[in-house]
Motif scaffolding. Structure first.
Motif, PDB file in Angstrom:
ATOM      1  N   LEU A  29       0.816  -1.159   0.014  1.00  7.62           N
ATOM      2  CA  LEU A  29       0.140  -0.366  -0.018  1.00  7.62           C
ATOM      3  C   LEU A  29       1.290   1.378   0.181  1.00  7.62           C
ATOM      4  CD1 LEU A  29      -2.753   1.291  -0.356  1.00  7.62           C
ATOM      5  CD2 LEU A  29      -2.674   1.170   2.215  1.00  7.62           C
ATOM      6  N   PRO A  30       1.539   1.700   0.949  1.00  6.94           N
ATOM      7  CA  PRO A  30       2.951   2.447   1.093  1.00  6.94           C
ATOM      8  C   PRO A  30       3.170   2.789  -0.534  1.00  6.94           C
ATOM      9  CG  PRO A  30       2.790   1.474   3.074  1.00  6.94           C
ATOM     10  CD  PRO A  30       2.692   1.056   1.769  1.00  6.94           C
ATOM     11  N   THR A  31       3.730   1.473  -1.351  1.00  8.76           N
ATOM     12  CA  THR A  31       4.245   1.471  -2.769  1.00  8.76           C
ATOM     13  C   THR A  31       3.228   2.495  -3.236  1.00  8.76           C
ATOM     14  OG1 THR A  31       5.703   0.014  -2.668  1.00  8.76           O
ATOM     15  CG2 THR A  31       5.435   0.862  -4.631  1.00  8.76           C
ATOM     16  N   ILE A  32       2.049   1.794  -3.331  1.00  7.49           N
ATOM     17  CA  ILE A  32       0.615   2.760  -3.947  1.00  7.49           C
ATOM     18  C   ILE A  32       0.449   4.084  -3.981  1.00  7.49           C
ATOM     19  CG2 ILE A  32      -1.844   2.611  -4.727  1.00  7.49           C
ATOM     20  CD1 ILE A  32       0.466   0.536  -6.111  1.00  7.49           C
ATOM     21  N   GLN A  33       0.654   4.898  -2.579  1.00  4.14           N
ATOM     22  CA  GLN A  33       0.881   5.623  -2.057  1.00  4.14           C
ATOM     23  C   GLN A  33       1.406   6.920  -2.701  1.00  4.14           C
ATOM     24  OE1 GLN A  33      -0.092   4.469   2.399  1.00  4.14           O
ATOM     25  NE2 GLN A  33      -1.673   4.726   2.279  1.00  4.14           N
ATOM     26  N   ARG A  34       3.258   6.338  -2.144  1.00  3.02           N
ATOM     27  CA  ARG A  34       4.330   7.117  -2.916  1.00  3.02           C
ATOM     28  C   ARG A  34       3.944   7.410  -4.096  1.00  3.02           C
ATOM     29  NH1 ARG A  34       7.432   4.292  -0.559  1.00  3.02           N
ATOM     30  NH2 ARG A  34       7.449   2.620  -1.962  1.00  3.02           N
ATOM     31  N   MET A  35       3.392   6.068  -5.085  1.00  2.00           N
ATOM     32  CA  MET A  35       2.679   6.229  -7.017  1.00  2.00           C
ATOM     33  C   MET A  35       2.513   7.811  -7.432  1.00  2.00           C
ATOM     34  SD  MET A  35       4.129   2.317  -7.669  1.00  2.00           S
ATOM     35  CE  MET A  35       3.885   2.478  -9.270  1.00  2.00           C
ATOM     36  N   GLU A  36       0.717   7.130  -6.139  1.00  2.00           N
ATOM     37  CA  GLU A  36      -0.117   8.274  -6.993  1.00  2.00           C
ATOM     38  C   GLU A  36       0.491   9.464  -6.096  1.00  2.00           C
ATOM     39  OE1 GLU A  36      -3.382   6.868  -5.813  1.00  2.00           O
ATOM     40  OE2 GLU A  36      -3.757   4.803  -7.040  1.00  2.00           O
ATOM     41  N   ALA A  37       1.425   9.912  -5.616  1.00  2.00           N
ATOM     42  CA  ALA A  37       1.564  11.064  -4.774  1.00  2.00           C
ATOM     43  C   ALA A  37       3.006  11.742  -5.355  1.00  2.00           C
ATOM     44  CB  ALA A  37       2.038  11.617  -3.170  1.00  2.00           C
ATOM     45  N   SER A  38       3.196  11.340  -6.145  1.00  2.00           N
ATOM     46  CA  SER A  38       3.920  11.945  -7.445  1.00  2.00           C
ATOM     47  C   SER A  38       3.581  12.639  -8.564  1.00  2.00           C
ATOM     48  CB  SER A  38       4.917  10.728  -7.801  1.00  2.00           C
ATOM     49  OG  SER A  38       4.071  10.030  -8.919  1.00  2.00           O
ATOM     50  N   THR A  39       4.347  13.902  -8.925  1.00  4.00           N
ATOM     51  CA  THR A  39       3.789  14.437  -9.946  1.00  4.00           C
ATOM     52  C   THR A  39       4.151  14.218 -11.280  1.00  4.00           C
ATOM     53  OG1 THR A  39       4.008  16.497  -8.164  1.00  4.00           O
ATOM     54  CG2 THR A  39       4.028  16.865 -10.512  1.00  4.00           C
ATOM     55  N   GLY A  40       3.324  14.047 -12.257  1.00  5.13           N
ATOM     56  CA  GLY A  40       4.226  13.638 -14.165  1.00  5.13           C
ATOM     57  C   GLY A  40       4.149  12.112 -13.520  1.00  5.13           C
ATOM     58  N   ASN A  41       5.049  11.712 -14.248  1.00  2.00           N
ATOM     59  CA  ASN A  41       5.807  10.903 -15.105  1.00  2.00           C
ATOM     60  C   ASN A  41       5.668   9.858 -13.250  1.00  2.00           C
ATOM     61  OD1 ASN A  41       4.735  10.199 -17.373  1.00  2.00           O
ATOM     62  ND2 ASN A  41       6.994  10.983 -17.840  1.00  2.00           N
ATOM     63  N   VAL A  42       5.136   8.689 -13.476  1.00  2.00           N
ATOM     64  CA  VAL A  42       5.468   8.004 -12.231  1.00  2.00           C
ATOM     65  C   VAL A  42       7.030   7.362 -11.848  1.00  2.00           C
ATOM     66  CG1 VAL A  42       4.924   6.284 -10.382  1.00  2.00           C
ATOM     67  CG2 VAL A  42       3.323   7.474 -11.286  1.00  2.00           C
TER      68      VAL A  42
END
Length: 90
Positions: A29-42
């Protein structure tokens, strides 16, 4: 490439939360949260990105890249311009 905006839109199309996506992709779950919190391309580990893209594909979501065609004939969502959503009236 996948953007954080695509991830959130794909989840919305499927009606799933971040936890469910993490389970479908076999990542934390933290991986998905981190990916979605990024700006632009993951950005991240290539294998992890592939797992997420494949999870969306298995669930029936096609991620369409910028300037790419979608020949499968299904419904889809695409931003006219890259970038964050704009507020109405702004």
């Amino acid at each position: 490439m996948i953007t954080s905006f695509q991830m959130r839109a794909a989840r919305a199309l499927l009606g799933i939360d971040q936890k469910t996506l993490a389970e479908l992709a076999g990542v934390s779950l933290p991986t998905i949260q981190r990916m979605e919190a990024s700006t632009g391309n993951v950005r991240g580990v290539v294998e992890t990105l592939i797992k997420v893209v494949e999870a969306f594909d298995r669930a029936g979501v096609e991620l369409i890249g910028e300037q790419a065609r979608s020949d499968s004939g299904g419904r889809g969502v695409r931003l006219k311009e890259p970038g964050p959503p704009r507020r109405m009236g702004a």
